[in-house]
Scaffold this motif. Sequence first.
Motif, mmCIF file in Angstrom:
data_model
loop_
_atom_site.group_PDB
_atom_site.id
_atom_site.type_symbol
_atom_site.label_atom_id
_atom_site.label_comp_id
_atom_site.label_asym_id
_atom_site.label_seq_id
_atom_site.Cartn_x
_atom_site.Cartn_y
_atom_site.Cartn_z
ATOM 1 N N PRO A 166 12.824 -6.326 5.376
ATOM 2 C CA PRO A 166 12.237 -5.867 6.665
ATOM 3 C C PRO A 166 11.851 -4.365 6.121
ATOM 4 O O PRO A 166 12.574 -3.507 5.250
ATOM 5 C CB PRO A 166 13.428 -5.627 7.530
ATOM 6 N N ILE A 167 10.861 -3.804 6.340
ATOM 7 C CA ILE A 167 10.391 -2.575 5.824
ATOM 8 C C ILE A 167 11.198 -1.318 6.421
ATOM 9 O O ILE A 167 11.593 -0.537 5.636
ATOM 10 C CB ILE A 167 8.975 -2.298 6.421
ATOM 11 N N TRP A 168 11.839 -1.388 7.587
ATOM 12 C CA TRP A 168 12.847 -0.289 7.880
ATOM 13 C C TRP A 168 14.027 -0.324 7.095
ATOM 14 O O TRP A 168 14.599 0.594 6.845
ATOM 15 C CB TRP A 168 13.122 -0.489 9.253
ATOM 16 N N ALA A 169 14.430 -1.574 6.679
ATOM 17 C CA ALA A 169 15.738 -1.797 5.814
ATOM 18 C C ALA A 169 15.367 -1.105 4.456
ATOM 19 O O ALA A 169 16.183 -0.365 3.891
ATOM 20 C CB ALA A 169 16.174 -3.047 5.687
ATOM 21 N N LEU A 170 14.092 -1.423 4.107
ATOM 22 C CA LEU A 170 13.861 -0.680 2.599
ATOM 23 C C LEU A 170 13.873 0.810 2.744
ATOM 24 O O LEU A 170 14.289 1.351 2.192
ATOM 25 C CB LEU A 170 12.392 -1.277 2.313
ATOM 26 N N PRO A 201 -1.537 12.828 6.006
ATOM 27 C CA PRO A 201 -2.883 11.989 6.104
ATOM 28 C C PRO A 201 -2.529 10.453 6.143
ATOM 29 O O PRO A 201 -3.385 9.872 6.975
ATOM 30 C CB PRO A 201 -3.876 12.230 4.682
ATOM 31 N N GLU A 202 -2.059 9.884 5.182
ATOM 32 C CA GLU A 202 -1.509 8.292 5.396
ATOM 33 C C GLU A 202 -0.954 8.037 6.463
ATOM 34 O O GLU A 202 -1.314 7.119 7.107
ATOM 35 C CB GLU A 202 -0.865 8.154 4.020
ATOM 36 N N GLY A 229 0.902 -1.166 -0.233
ATOM 37 C CA GLY A 229 -0.197 0.024 -0.005
ATOM 38 C C GLY A 229 1.017 1.270 -0.025
ATOM 39 O O GLY A 229 0.694 2.257 -0.852
ATOM 40 N N ALA A 230 2.062 1.217 0.635
ATOM 41 C CA ALA A 230 3.003 2.506 0.709
ATOM 42 C C ALA A 230 3.648 2.389 -0.568
ATOM 43 O O ALA A 230 3.673 3.651 -1.108
ATOM 44 C CB ALA A 230 4.114 2.221 1.858
ATOM 45 N N LEU A 231 3.858 1.493 -1.102
ATOM 46 C CA LEU A 231 4.472 1.713 -2.554
ATOM 47 C C LEU A 231 3.484 2.146 -3.531
ATOM 48 O O LEU A 231 3.879 2.981 -4.324
ATOM 49 C CB LEU A 231 4.812 0.124 -2.979
ATOM 50 N N LEU A 232 2.081 1.602 -3.242
ATOM 51 C CA LEU A 232 1.088 2.146 -4.265
ATOM 52 C C LEU A 232 0.987 3.782 -4.013
ATOM 53 O O LEU A 232 0.739 4.476 -4.945
ATOM 54 C CB LEU A 232 -0.018 1.500 -4.244
ATOM 55 N N SER A 233 0.932 4.056 -2.680
ATOM 56 C CA SER A 233 0.791 5.666 -2.473
ATOM 57 C C SER A 233 1.925 6.367 -3.074
ATOM 58 O O SER A 233 1.854 7.515 -3.712
ATOM 59 C CB SER A 233 0.880 5.693 -0.885
ATOM 60 N N GLY A 239 7.322 2.428 10.299
ATOM 61 C CA GLY A 239 8.220 2.160 9.143
ATOM 62 C C GLY A 239 7.584 1.943 7.737
ATOM 63 O O GLY A 239 8.167 2.497 6.760
ATOM 64 N N VAL A 240 6.303 1.656 7.621
ATOM 65 C CA VAL A 240 5.393 1.550 6.523
ATOM 66 C C VAL A 240 5.416 3.228 5.965
ATOM 67 O O VAL A 240 5.725 3.509 4.776
ATOM 68 C CB VAL A 240 4.104 1.035 6.545
ATOM 69 N N GLY A 241 5.119 3.984 7.016
ATOM 70 C CA GLY A 241 5.194 5.488 6.730
ATOM 71 C C GLY A 241 6.383 5.868 6.171
ATOM 72 O O GLY A 241 6.781 6.903 5.230
ATOM 73 N N ALA A 242 7.520 5.415 6.688
ATOM 74 C CA ALA A 242 8.935 5.907 6.614
ATOM 75 C C ALA A 242 9.324 5.385 5.224
ATOM 76 O O ALA A 242 9.969 6.129 4.554
ATOM 77 C CB ALA A 242 9.784 5.457 7.549
#
Length: 363
Positions: free
Chosen positions: A338-342, A272-273, A222-226, A292-295
Amino acid sequence: MMDGLWTLPEKVIVRQFYLQNTGLFMVGLMVGFGFLSSNEHIALATYALHDWFFLSGYFALWLLYTVYVLRFSIQVLQTTDLLQLFRLLPTTQRLFLLYLLYLQLLLPVIAYAGFVGWVGSQRGTTTANTVVALVVLLLTVIPLPFAERALHRPNPEPFTSGLGAWIRQRLTTPYVFFYIRYLFREQAATLFLTKTGSCLVTIGLLAIYPTDDYDIRLLSLGALLSGVFHAGLVYELYHFEATQLFLLRNLPVALSKRWVTYIGISGLLLSPEVILLLFRHPNDVSTWEALGVGAFALSLLLLQYTLLLFRHQDRDRFMARLFWPTIVYFFLIMYQLPIWALAFMSCIAATTLFMRYFYRSSW
């Protein structure tokens, strides 16, 4: 003769639209078919056909896509001189060509509506099927008067607000808000469509998450799509500074402070996201993971901007070249990096590009 008349709008509008939005469509397909099986798609369509409120959600998404298509086409109609000559055609012939144009642009909606109709024919939901057909027919007709207006009024006068002018004269705007204010004033439609689409994706994935055995990868996609949704806003930032703030780089401001400013601008765009993720994340997803998803989403915006600094590209080429990086990120997410690694790797890459190419880049 019709073939000759159709060639120009087909190449200039239809092909360019799908070319510029290739990454967006691919991520949407990967999210839709990477996590949802065919049975789940059929189940969702069946539920929508039996629940008017849920079905109205489908209609809202289709309408949002139609508005996005309409905005793109009107912008091209108003800025392409050859297309302005279409106003010289007989009205019936011109409307027929425009209708064919929007049928092609709305193919994703028509195709999914056809799928919903097929499911409805299996379930015997005649009333819902009829409503779906009427809504799709309405969506293909809605753009016509707006396109006609764009052809006959290629340079409309912008609306100016006396209250807005009064406020701008009496309040100073910090630089981090310059671009945000510019979006609200000059690119309101782009901002609205981008944020609405991105927030709807975030809300939808947060709603779907508890319904099955999903993990953090769903929110990461979802973060990638955003991030792909915001590519247009990132390019507008690059264009805004290059054409309206061209003296910015001559100001005595430290490079590190400039970088913090761009991080702040990107953070404001994604606020907002990020708020949705932090306050509505599923119970089995920790706040740290949601952050991490937001970052990760923030790092994607920064990376997109610095890639423009690395090599100047026009909007069409920039949007098209996001395709392969999006595919790479998709597989990295699916292989459970890991999302934080990305997020960290993307931020390091963006910081390096910024420090090296900010003063070297040129429009």
